[in-house]
Design a protein around this motif. Sequence first.
Motif, mmCIF file in Angstrom:
data_model
loop_
_atom_site.group_PDB
_atom_site.id
_atom_site.type_symbol
_atom_site.label_atom_id
_atom_site.label_comp_id
_atom_site.label_asym_id
_atom_site.label_seq_id
_atom_site.Cartn_x
_atom_site.Cartn_y
_atom_site.Cartn_z
ATOM 1 N N HIS A 13 -5.194 -9.472 0.400
ATOM 2 C CA HIS A 13 -5.761 -8.063 0.389
ATOM 3 C C HIS A 13 -6.353 -7.733 -0.987
ATOM 4 N N ASN A 14 -7.796 -7.181 -0.932
ATOM 5 C CA ASN A 14 -8.453 -6.740 -2.095
ATOM 6 C C ASN A 14 -9.196 -5.468 -1.897
ATOM 7 N N ALA A 15 -8.672 -4.577 -2.743
ATOM 8 C CA ALA A 15 -9.505 -3.242 -2.657
ATOM 9 C C ALA A 15 -9.502 -2.847 -4.328
ATOM 10 N N ASP A 52 -8.334 -4.082 -8.564
ATOM 11 C CA ASP A 52 -9.275 -5.209 -8.236
ATOM 12 C C ASP A 52 -9.084 -6.413 -8.943
ATOM 13 N N GLN A 97 0.943 -1.252 -0.155
ATOM 14 C CA GLN A 97 -0.110 -0.030 -0.142
ATOM 15 C C GLN A 97 0.760 1.295 -0.046
ATOM 16 N N THR A 123 -4.650 -5.428 -5.144
ATOM 17 C CA THR A 123 -4.804 -6.733 -4.676
ATOM 18 C C THR A 123 -3.419 -7.519 -4.407
#
Length: 193
Positions: free
Chosen positions: A64-66, A153, A22, A70
Motif C-alpha cells: 500500500h502506498n498513499a 509516502d 489504516q 506506506t
Amino acid sequence: MGNGRNLGPMALTVDDIVARCQAALAQHTPILAVRDVLAELVAHPTRLEEALGPVEVGGITTLHNAADLTVLQVAWTPGMSLYPHEHRMWAAIGMYGGQEDNAFFRRAPSGLESAGGKELPAGAVLVLGDDVIHSVANSRREYAVALHVYGGDFFTVERSEWDPETYQERPRDLERTRRLFDEANTRWFTQQP
C-alpha cells in the motif's frame, strides 16, 4: 491489541493487513497503534506467509502506498547490508522471518557517529521516530522478512543516506537501493549448490 481485533480463523489477506494499519492511523498515537497491529500479525508468521507468499528473492514489495501511509514487505537477502539512511517519518518494523540487525547513528561534524544497535528477531517489532538514522544488515543464512509500515509516502519524501565508508551525507537514491538488492540476490544465488 491494536484495534481490538484478533486474526481469527479466516485467511489473512493483503487487504486485511492494510486495513488494520489504516485503522491504526485514526488512533490517538498512530505509531503505537501500528506497533500493536504488527505485534499481532508477526505472532502468526505462517498466516503472513500465506497472505504474502513465500520469499524466494530479496526485495521490497509495496502492499500500500498513499500520502499518509506506506506498507511494504521487505525481504533482506542473506549477507545483505544497507548503508545508513533516514526516513523523515515514523516507521514500525514487524519481523516475521529471520533477523534484521540495526545499527543506529546520530549526526556529527564528521558525518555520523555510532549510537548503538538492536537485533530484531522474528516476532519482534521495532518503532522508529521520524529523526532516526539507521543501517540494516542480514548476517544470517536465511531471508530476513518483515512488514515495514511508514507514516507517510515512503517513495516521495526527500531524505538522506550516508556513504557506508566515509559517512558523507547524500540524497537518498531508491535506485541505488534496488541495485543493492539485485547484487545481493546475485551473490546469494551464485553461492547456492
